[in-house]
Motif scaffolding. Sequence first.
Motif, mmCIF file in Angstrom:
data_model
loop_
_atom_site.group_PDB
_atom_site.id
_atom_site.type_symbol
_atom_site.label_atom_id
_atom_site.label_comp_id
_atom_site.label_asym_id
_atom_site.label_seq_id
_atom_site.Cartn_x
_atom_site.Cartn_y
_atom_site.Cartn_z
ATOM 1 N N LEU A 160 3.560 -0.226 -10.003
ATOM 2 C CA LEU A 160 3.896 -1.094 -11.192
ATOM 3 C C LEU A 160 3.280 0.195 -12.301
ATOM 4 O O LEU A 160 4.248 0.348 -13.316
ATOM 5 N N ASN A 161 2.219 -0.126 -12.085
ATOM 6 C CA ASN A 161 0.819 1.141 -12.532
ATOM 7 C C ASN A 161 1.653 2.231 -12.730
ATOM 8 O O ASN A 161 1.978 2.975 -14.044
ATOM 9 N N SER A 162 1.503 2.549 -11.746
ATOM 10 C CA SER A 162 1.936 3.871 -11.079
ATOM 11 C C SER A 162 3.439 4.345 -11.898
ATOM 12 O O SER A 162 3.684 5.452 -12.418
ATOM 13 N N ILE A 163 5.097 3.562 -11.591
ATOM 14 C CA ILE A 163 5.875 3.554 -12.255
ATOM 15 C C ILE A 163 5.456 3.346 -13.382
ATOM 16 O O ILE A 163 6.795 4.969 -14.229
ATOM 17 N N ALA A 164 5.412 3.151 -14.241
ATOM 18 C CA ALA A 164 5.429 3.460 -16.015
ATOM 19 C C ALA A 164 4.644 4.621 -15.974
ATOM 20 O O ALA A 164 5.011 5.164 -17.049
ATOM 21 N N GLN A 165 4.080 5.245 -15.391
ATOM 22 C CA GLN A 165 2.442 5.720 -15.405
ATOM 23 C C GLN A 165 3.830 7.620 -15.320
ATOM 24 O O GLN A 165 3.759 8.314 -16.464
ATOM 25 N N LEU A 166 4.381 7.276 -14.073
ATOM 26 C CA LEU A 166 5.384 8.091 -14.336
ATOM 27 C C LEU A 166 6.275 8.504 -15.592
ATOM 28 O O LEU A 166 6.802 9.861 -15.731
ATOM 29 N N VAL A 167 7.149 7.316 -15.726
ATOM 30 C CA VAL A 167 7.819 7.212 -16.375
ATOM 31 C C VAL A 167 7.409 8.118 -17.810
ATOM 32 O O VAL A 167 8.027 8.990 -18.244
ATOM 33 N N SER A 168 6.329 7.049 -18.054
ATOM 34 C CA SER A 168 5.479 7.946 -19.248
ATOM 35 C C SER A 168 5.315 9.574 -19.376
ATOM 36 O O SER A 168 5.552 11.206 -20.039
ATOM 37 N N SER A 169 5.063 9.949 -18.205
ATOM 38 C CA SER A 169 4.297 11.624 -17.904
ATOM 39 C C SER A 169 6.050 12.055 -17.355
ATOM 40 O O SER A 169 6.129 13.383 -18.394
ATOM 41 N N PHE A 183 0.431 -1.699 0.013
ATOM 42 C CA PHE A 183 0.632 0.267 0.216
ATOM 43 C C PHE A 183 0.406 1.475 -0.027
ATOM 44 O O PHE A 183 0.510 1.924 0.030
ATOM 45 N N ALA A 184 1.748 1.170 0.778
ATOM 46 C CA ALA A 184 3.252 2.351 0.886
ATOM 47 C C ALA A 184 3.328 2.724 -0.665
ATOM 48 O O ALA A 184 3.321 3.469 -1.115
ATOM 49 N N ILE A 185 4.218 1.748 -1.112
ATOM 50 C CA ILE A 185 4.751 1.304 -2.533
ATOM 51 C C ILE A 185 3.893 2.435 -3.407
ATOM 52 O O ILE A 185 4.005 3.232 -4.619
ATOM 53 N N ASN A 186 2.330 1.338 -3.453
ATOM 54 C CA ASN A 186 1.797 2.019 -4.003
ATOM 55 C C ASN A 186 1.131 3.640 -4.287
ATOM 56 O O ASN A 186 0.880 4.151 -4.909
ATOM 57 N N LEU A 187 0.554 4.391 -2.926
ATOM 58 C CA LEU A 187 0.526 5.201 -2.867
ATOM 59 C C LEU A 187 1.811 6.373 -3.076
ATOM 60 O O LEU A 187 2.078 7.381 -3.698
ATOM 61 N N ILE A 188 3.253 6.041 -2.928
ATOM 62 C CA ILE A 188 4.179 7.119 -2.845
ATOM 63 C C ILE A 188 3.825 6.656 -4.637
ATOM 64 O O ILE A 188 4.210 8.422 -5.062
ATOM 65 N N SER A 189 3.433 5.442 -5.868
ATOM 66 C CA SER A 189 4.242 6.173 -6.648
ATOM 67 C C SER A 189 3.051 6.910 -7.179
ATOM 68 O O SER A 189 3.047 7.830 -8.302
ATOM 69 N N GLN A 190 1.956 6.570 -6.697
ATOM 70 C CA GLN A 190 0.753 6.842 -7.161
ATOM 71 C C GLN A 190 1.177 8.556 -7.080
ATOM 72 O O GLN A 190 0.429 9.774 -8.108
ATOM 73 N N VAL A 191 1.395 9.269 -5.897
ATOM 74 C CA VAL A 191 1.263 11.173 -5.862
ATOM 75 C C VAL A 191 2.898 10.934 -6.588
ATOM 76 O O VAL A 191 1.435 12.649 -7.451
ATOM 77 N N SER A 192 3.419 10.757 -7.122
ATOM 78 C CA SER A 192 4.470 11.131 -7.570
ATOM 79 C C SER A 192 4.133 11.049 -9.040
ATOM 80 O O SER A 192 4.875 12.161 -10.037
ATOM 81 N N VAL A 193 3.379 10.016 -9.727
ATOM 82 C CA VAL A 193 3.014 10.610 -10.429
ATOM 83 C C VAL A 193 1.804 11.573 -10.951
ATOM 84 O O VAL A 193 2.202 12.668 -11.866
ATOM 85 N N ILE A 194 0.905 12.203 -10.048
ATOM 86 C CA ILE A 194 0.465 12.567 -10.031
ATOM 87 C C ILE A 194 1.486 14.527 -9.818
ATOM 88 O O ILE A 194 0.954 15.595 -9.957
#
Length: 520
Positions: free
Chosen positions: A166-175, A17-28
């Motif tokens: 993992l999806n958020s990391i992909a979104q972050l790279v694409s962003s 959950f923590a890594i999911n949250l951090i990744s999602q916030v990074s994308v945003i």
Amino acid sequence: MNKQIKPLPILQGKTAFAINLISQVSVIVAQMVISLFLTPIVLDKMGAEAYGFVGLVNNFVSYVAVITTALNSLAGRYITIAHHSGDQESAESYYSSVFFANCVMAVAVLAGSVLLAANIESVVSVSPGLVEDLQLMILLAFFNCALSLVVVVFGIAAFIKNQLYLNSIAQLVSSVIRAMLLCILFLTVAPHMWYYSAAAVVASVAFLALQIWTTRRIAPEYRVKATCFSIQRVLEILKSGLWVSIESINKLLLTGLDLWISNLFVGAYQMGILSVAKTIPNALLSVSNSLSSLFYPKCAELYAKKKTDELVKQFGFAMRFTAAVMIVPLAGFVAYGLHFYELWLPGRDVSELLLIQRLSVLTVVSLLASALVEPLYYANTLTNKIKGSVLITLGFSLLVFAIELSLLLFTELEGLFVIASVSSVVMTFRHCFVQPVYAAHVLGLRGSSFYKPLGKEAVGLFVVLATFAILSKALPFSSWACFLISCLISAAIGYTELSLLLLDREERRKAFGMLLVRRR
């Protein structure tokens, strides 16, 4: 001889959950940086009208979602429930069927984009000098939409395994790729609107590659196979997803048509002003949606395993957690928005900045109401009981559309305020008085079950708003440094208030524990 693919480690519990949250916030954060940095540049180099068309084309793409969402909104639900129920054959069949159906829709989207681009002058009011630019932007934007349809199933693996980071990391790279391309283009060559769509296409290609790579490592059993395609599976999802499509129509009537209506009834320049006013609120909306979605995989798992009591507790905590996180930035934007616009858009007329701020606040009002109940909307999809909710919202949507058109056509009221306020008022009523009752109904609870936590959240909201109103008079906002320091001080105070008002001691311990990444 095929090279063996090394699987990725599967994270569980609080660490996941923590890594999911951090990744999602990074994308945003990455997406907000794009908006914060590029919007002033585009406004200065191309004007408000051109910037308005960037948002309008995005809205056109969202209109396509009315059709595609019937399949894709519930694809993850069907695949996940089949997977956790042990029916792997059905899960793989749903997976391949959704992929091939999306490919067919992608071709239809591309064909439709050609017709729209060719007839764009009959659809919107646009200056002659922007026509070709707008046409190219439309073609590229819809090509990106088609590409996104192909990507959908490759993101489901991370949902099934509750590895959303993992999806958020992909979104972050694409962003990051998109941001770099946009900055290079706008800062080095003559500006054009279609840069937004072109950069999005490149970013989507990178996202697709990363999604395929992720799926092969965490869920190698899921492969696209023509032999697994079943038109019955597609029709099964579409039958349930029909109501989700109607819900998408509701959203269009409530907020998705606002830029188009502004263009036709008020003017292209005013459309651009409304688009600027919605930039930050829309970014904050994505934060709320992302936070809520972090709880959905666990909710789907509990529902599939028929653990009703645990599911209800999960929804309750998701509701509290999302509100506790979202109230501070939304209330802060209401209190400090004008200071922000003065720094973000220097050189703009004071009256124009006041107009933008007022329109933004009208938009944020409904987002505040949404933040209080956002997780409850997943109860509709999870239980596959969305018909009643959709019909109720459709009634509100038609009412909003009728009121807006009547006020625009038959009164002298300011058009932009009519467009921004009517839908906001109705959506606030929808969030606070309809969804809590309906979510309780589909989960088999008393209709008032969610009003106690909702009342506590409302108290927390008003306390934070009052605190920020006082702080706005006492803290300095004369420079970016002062603004950021003042925001940090306000956030610390606001989150302290909310943690005490919304969460008990055990919930605070649980919330803080979820935010910590622990090694196993």
